[in-house]
Enzyme design. Sequence first.
Site, PDB file in Angstrom:
ATOM      1  CB  CYS A 168      32.309  38.244 -41.931  1.00  0.00           C
ATOM      2  SG  CYS A 168      32.320  36.494 -42.384  1.00  0.00           S
ATOM      3  CG  PHE A 180      31.686  31.479 -35.867  1.00  0.00           C
ATOM      4  CD1 PHE A 180      31.913  30.890 -34.640  1.00  0.00           C
ATOM      5  CD2 PHE A 180      32.742  31.635 -36.761  1.00  0.00           C
ATOM      6  CE1 PHE A 180      33.198  30.464 -34.286  1.00  0.00           C
ATOM      7  CE2 PHE A 180      34.027  31.215 -36.421  1.00  0.00           C
ATOM      8  CZ  PHE A 180      34.257  30.627 -35.182  1.00  0.00           C
ATOM      9  CG  HIS A 228      30.554  32.529 -43.842  1.00  0.00           C
ATOM     10  ND1 HIS A 228      29.330  32.205 -43.256  1.00  0.00           N
ATOM     11  CD2 HIS A 228      30.266  33.424 -44.831  1.00  0.00           C
ATOM     12  CE1 HIS A 228      28.376  32.875 -43.865  1.00  0.00           C
ATOM     13  NE2 HIS A 228      28.904  33.614 -44.826  1.00  0.00           N
ATOM     14  CB  CYS A 229      30.240  34.985 -38.883  1.00  0.00           C
ATOM     15  SG  CYS A 229      30.393  36.720 -39.349  1.00  0.00           S
ATOM     16  CD  GLU A 230      24.416  31.048 -40.700  1.00  0.00           C
ATOM     17  OE1 GLU A 230      23.388  31.285 -40.019  1.00  0.00           O
ATOM     18  OE2 GLU A 230      24.724  29.912 -41.083  1.00  0.00           O
TER      19      GLU A 230
END
Length: 386
Positions: free
Chosen positions: A29, A65, A126-128
């Site tokens: 991230c 996200f 977690h996020c993309e």
Amino acid sequence: MSLFRRFFYKKPPDHLLEISERLYVFDSCFSSNVMGEDECKLYLGSIVAQLQDHFPDASFMVFNFREGDQRSQISDVLSQYDMTVMDYPQQYESCPLLPLEMIHHFLKSCESWLSLEGQQNVLLMHCERGGWPVLAFMLSGLLLYRKQYQDEQKTLEMIYKQAPKELLHLLSPLNPQPSQLRYLQYISRRNLVSDWLPSDTPLLLDCLILRDLPHFEGREGCRPIVRVYGQDPKVKANRSSVVLFSTPKTEKHTRLNQHEECILVKLDIQCRVQGDVVLECIHLHDDLVSEEMIFRVMFHTAFVLGNVLVVQRDEIDTLWDAKDQFPKEFMAEVHFSGGDDAMVPTMHAETSTDPPPMRRGAPIPPPGRRGHGAPLPPPPSAGPPP
């Protein structure tokens, strides 16, 4: 006690940052790089193996996200390990925040998962690509919601420091922290009232008043127009956001306001708003086509104090290098009329006209009471959260 904790402290698995007990963030991230499919599988597989060794009796839940509406790659990979992945969007009308109702759902879900009696559940964040700003906000909100921290600004700054400073500038053209701090204040209100999630009674957004104009295009002034985004109060079944108001780009509806001539500028809006609202004030260039953002502010109508939201230079989202374009005394006031009985004028935006700006030497109307920075009012009573 601190010596006791250090003695039994277990280093978190590689590629995970520990935010608090049983709350971790994937270190991917903190980078703008995008992994390929094979690289992602190896990365996640390695982390899962370490987690299962680290917490042999634990269950894991992942909050992701994601970018866009497609099923996320992390969901496909982690479902093979019987891990639940809950997807959330990365923004609300380009602002790295989420609607308050969605924030409330996130906070309640995290709290319930971490507090299940007799279980040592673990929460993974977690996020993309592009999701770090909203993830930082949500982590800050969770720490405040669980009363692990109390100061909104220090909490948000602490989380943002976990990633390179350049990452936020790269992912967000505007500094989102003023609006994020406003929503963190909303979350902190939860600690003072039992029914925290407020009702969202409609309000009539009457006008925007600018005091001490910013400088754009090398001029001491600007040609401001307004756009308002939010839920359509007339379509309650649809919670998605729409454009509620947009100033027409015509000479009739726009004018260049010079700082040396104007004390204030009033921009009529006249649209009904409800719940989460994004208001953009934009400088329109001489060609009446090109635009430049002046500022953005996101707020929730249930927390508007005395039918006016007043924000100063440090309380608006602006371009990173634009702060010097705003005089220190700059102030923006968003004025409202009361709830359901407020009448919206039966006119179209194309036929409405703004009043002339107030010239220097004329009496200055007093500014409204501040809506951000002043103590927040108790929200209206609401039913039990969903």
